[in-house]
Write an enzyme that holds these catalytic residues in place. Structure first.
Site, PDB file in Angstrom:
ATOM      1  N   ASP A 161       0.836  -1.201   0.000  1.00  0.00           N
ATOM      2  CA  ASP A 161       0.000   0.000   0.000  1.00  0.00           C
ATOM      3  C   ASP A 161       0.876   1.259   0.000  1.00  0.00           C
ATOM      4  OD1 ASP A 161      -2.318  -1.725   0.394  1.00  0.00           O
ATOM      5  OD2 ASP A 161      -1.385  -2.089   2.337  1.00  0.00           O
ATOM      6  N   HIS A 189      -4.748  -3.254   6.053  1.00  0.00           N
ATOM      7  CA  HIS A 189      -4.561  -3.539   4.627  1.00  0.00           C
ATOM      8  C   HIS A 189      -5.930  -3.924   4.052  1.00  0.00           C
ATOM      9  CE1 HIS A 189      -2.910  -4.941   0.889  1.00  0.00           C
ATOM     10  NE2 HIS A 189      -3.345  -6.172   1.088  1.00  0.00           N
TER      11      HIS A 189
HETATM   12  N1  LIG Z   1      -0.702  -8.225   2.292  1.00  0.00           N
HETATM   13  C1  LIG Z   1      -0.679  -7.963   1.002  1.00  0.00           C
HETATM   14  O1  LIG Z   1      -0.355  -6.826   0.600  1.00  0.00           O
HETATM   15  C2  LIG Z   1      -1.030  -9.004  -0.015  1.00  0.00           C
HETATM   16  C3  LIG Z   1      -1.495 -10.234   0.379  1.00  0.00           C
HETATM   17  N2  LIG Z   1      -1.834 -11.190  -0.549  1.00  0.00           N
HETATM   18  C4  LIG Z   1      -2.324 -12.474  -0.029  1.00  0.00           C
HETATM   19  O2  LIG Z   1      -1.270 -13.432  -0.061  1.00  0.00           O
HETATM   20  C5  LIG Z   1      -1.821 -14.747  -0.055  1.00  0.00           C
HETATM   21  C6  LIG Z   1      -1.148 -15.619  -1.106  1.00  0.00           C
HETATM   22  O3  LIG Z   1      -1.429 -15.120  -2.386  1.00  0.00           O
HETATM   23  P1  LIG Z   1      -0.992 -15.929  -3.705  1.00  0.00           P
HETATM   24  O4  LIG Z   1       0.422 -16.367  -3.614  1.00  0.00           O
HETATM   25  O5  LIG Z   1      -1.416 -15.097  -4.837  1.00  0.00           O
HETATM   26  O6  LIG Z   1      -1.939 -17.182  -3.598  1.00  0.00           O
HETATM   27  P2  LIG Z   1      -1.800 -18.631  -4.308  1.00  0.00           P
HETATM   28  O7  LIG Z   1      -3.095 -19.316  -4.170  1.00  0.00           O
HETATM   29  O8  LIG Z   1      -1.180 -18.482  -5.655  1.00  0.00           O
HETATM   30  O9  LIG Z   1      -0.711 -19.322  -3.385  1.00  0.00           O
HETATM   31  C7  LIG Z   1      -0.961 -19.634  -2.057  1.00  0.00           C
HETATM   32  C8  LIG Z   1      -0.184 -20.896  -1.770  1.00  0.00           C
HETATM   33  O10 LIG Z   1      -0.292 -21.152  -0.383  1.00  0.00           O
HETATM   34  C9  LIG Z   1      -0.434 -22.536  -0.205  1.00  0.00           C
HETATM   35  N3  LIG Z   1      -1.045 -22.744   1.104  1.00  0.00           N
HETATM   36  C10 LIG Z   1      -2.333 -22.600   1.485  1.00  0.00           C
HETATM   37  N4  LIG Z   1      -2.495 -22.909   2.762  1.00  0.00           N
HETATM   38  C11 LIG Z   1      -1.265 -23.210   3.243  1.00  0.00           C
HETATM   39  C12 LIG Z   1      -0.784 -23.613   4.502  1.00  0.00           C
HETATM   40  N5  LIG Z   1      -1.604 -23.783   5.541  1.00  0.00           N
HETATM   41  N6  LIG Z   1       0.529 -23.843   4.636  1.00  0.00           N
HETATM   42  C13 LIG Z   1       1.358 -23.705   3.600  1.00  0.00           C
HETATM   43  N7  LIG Z   1       0.968 -23.351   2.352  1.00  0.00           N
HETATM   44  C14 LIG Z   1      -0.338 -23.099   2.189  1.00  0.00           C
HETATM   45  C15 LIG Z   1      -1.292 -22.985  -1.375  1.00  0.00           C
HETATM   46  O11 LIG Z   1      -1.135 -24.383  -1.649  1.00  0.00           O
HETATM   47  C16 LIG Z   1      -0.732 -22.119  -2.508  1.00  0.00           C
HETATM   48  O12 LIG Z   1       0.328 -22.760  -3.194  1.00  0.00           O
HETATM   49  C17 LIG Z   1      -3.324 -14.553  -0.269  1.00  0.00           C
HETATM   50  O13 LIG Z   1      -3.997 -14.634   0.984  1.00  0.00           O
HETATM   51  C18 LIG Z   1      -3.409 -13.148  -0.828  1.00  0.00           C
HETATM   52  O14 LIG Z   1      -4.669 -12.563  -0.605  1.00  0.00           O
HETATM   53  C19 LIG Z   1      -1.702 -10.954  -1.867  1.00  0.00           C
HETATM   54  C20 LIG Z   1      -1.225  -9.744  -2.318  1.00  0.00           C
HETATM   55  C21 LIG Z   1      -0.877  -8.679  -1.423  1.00  0.00           C
HETATM   56  O1  LIG Z   2      -6.316  -7.415  -3.049  1.00  0.00           O
HETATM   57  C1  LIG Z   2      -6.018  -8.589  -2.765  1.00  0.00           C
HETATM   58  O2  LIG Z   2      -6.817  -9.452  -2.426  1.00  0.00           O
HETATM   59  C2  LIG Z   2      -4.568  -8.928  -2.793  1.00  0.00           C
HETATM   60  C3  LIG Z   2      -3.919  -7.873  -2.005  1.00  0.00           C
HETATM   61  O3  LIG Z   2      -3.952  -7.889  -0.791  1.00  0.00           O
HETATM   62  C4  LIG Z   2      -3.477  -6.673  -2.712  1.00  0.00           C
HETATM   63  O4  LIG Z   2      -3.211  -6.715  -3.925  1.00  0.00           O
HETATM   64  O5  LIG Z   2      -3.378  -5.653  -2.060  1.00  0.00           O
END
Ligand SMILES: NC(=O)C1=CN([C@@H]2O[C@H](COP(=O)(O)OP(=O)(O)OC[C@H]3O[C@@H](n4cnc5c(N)ncnc54)[C@H](O)[C@@H]3O)[C@@H](O)[C@H]2O)C=CC1
Ligand SMILES: O=C([O-])CC(=O)C(=O)O
Length: 327
Positions: A161, A189
């Protein structure tokens, strides 16, 4: 040669993991002279474990000189063993039409389990960054599930952000992002976050005065930064990944290596500063030095800012109440 640092990454075979691991192994997070051991956690399902094996094969194929070892596992007790740093990425991402807090109950249990494992086996000085959404409340859950670790060592990612806000401000003011200092994104967030450039400077002058457009601030800038994640999901069909991984690298690098007096934003457990109740995992302006962060103190909070800061606080308190039964 320095002693390798053990970095645990969960969700290692996911989208963000794929953008993150290679940069950690190349030294972009902890420095070009710092060897790392990657301890990667994925779900105990054949598809996830096979994908993780593939990622590990690719890491091997990069022949990174700083990659001193790798562990791939489905067991949190193995992934967090002696870990110095943990990036908790693994969690379900949202799809179109969802808010991040809709993920709360789906993802919350992951962070109780992982917080407990960190408490049991990680380095007592571990630094934890929670990326998985809803990041602030998941970080709060992990912190509360690890009572033997200093709560200050649990943080949530507001850096994406912060970086989004920097770029929007640079575009609006016609300046370089690198020249902007003293920006903060307060709170959660989520779309209630409050990106605040009242104190920001560029070339020694006030950025707010340079922009001189309060209507743009309230009607365009704040909502645009707050809803950027949704805009990316709308455009890509998937949530942000490379920019999220980049923000995670920035967050940990600054925490470990310092900010040289510059401000950044971290989601951290409140110490009561700015009227935010103790322990709420809230975005604050911080500076980092010697592996520790400090909240920037003494900033004037005007009425509009107080309203915005209280609104995002109320949402965090609501999320916290929603998971109280798990803690
Ligand atoms: N804080 C932030 O600014 C942001 C947060 N996110 C969040 O990050 C997270 C991951 O996003 P992506 O990589 O795009 O998702 P994704 O679905 O591509 O990857 C998530 C991975 O985590 C694994 N996983 C799920 N539960 C698990 C567990 N208990 N232990 C270990 N591995 C586990 C899944 O098998 C998958 O490979 C989501 O919750 C998303 O919303 C995404 C973008 C920004
Ligand atoms: O928006 C979402 O769900 C993924 C995320 O946290 C971001 O891009 O800021």
């Amino acid at each position: 040669m320095k002693t390798p640092v053990r970095v645990a990454v969960t969700g290692a075979a996911g989208q963000i993991g794929y953008s993150l691991l290679f940069r950690i192994a190349s030294g972009e997070m902890l420095g070009k002279d710092q060897p790392v051991i990657l301890q990667m956690l994925e779900l105990p399902m054949e598809k996830a474990q096979a994908a993780l094996r593939g990622v590990m094969m690719e890491l091997e194929d990069c022949a990174f000189p700083l990659l001193a070892g790798m562990v791939g596992t489905d067991d949190p007790m193995v992934a967090f063993k002696d870990a110095d740093i943990a990036l908790l990425v693994g969690a379900m991402p949202r799809g179109p039409g969802m808010e991040r807090k809709d993920l709360l109950l789906k993802n919350a249990e992951i962070f109780t389990v992982q917080g407990k494992a960190i408490n049991a086996v990680a380095s007592r000085d571990i630094k934890v960054l929670v990326v998985g959404n809803p990041a602030n409340t998941n970080a709060y859950i992990a912190m509360k599930s690890a009572p033997d670790i200093n709560p200050r060592n649990f943080t949530a990612m507001l850096r994406l952000d912060h970086n989004r806000a920097l770029s929007q401000l640079a575009i609006k003011a016609g300046v370089d992002v690198a020249g902007i200092e003293k920006l903060v994104v307060w709170g959660n967030h989520s779309p209630t976050m409050y990106p605040d450039y009242r104190f920001a400077t560029v070339a020694g002058g006030s950025l707010k005065d340079k922009i001189g457009d309060e209507a743009w601030n309230r009607e365009t800038f704040i909502p645009k930064v707050g809803k950027r994640g949704a805009a990316i999901i709308e455009a890509r069909g998937l949530s942000s990944a490379a920019s999220a991984a980049n923000a995670a690298i920035d967050h940990v690098r600054d925490w470990v290596l310092g900010t040289n007096g510059k401000w950044t934003t971290m989601g951290i457990p409140s110490d009561g500063s700015y009227g935010i109740p103790k322990d709420v995992m809230y975005g604050f302006p911080v500076t980092c030095k010697d592996g520790k962060y400090e909240i920037v103190q003494g900033l004037a909070i005007d009425d509009y800012s107080r309203t915005m800061m209280d609104k995002t606080l109320a949402e965090l308190e609501e999320e916290r109440a929603g998971v109280a039964h798990l803690l």
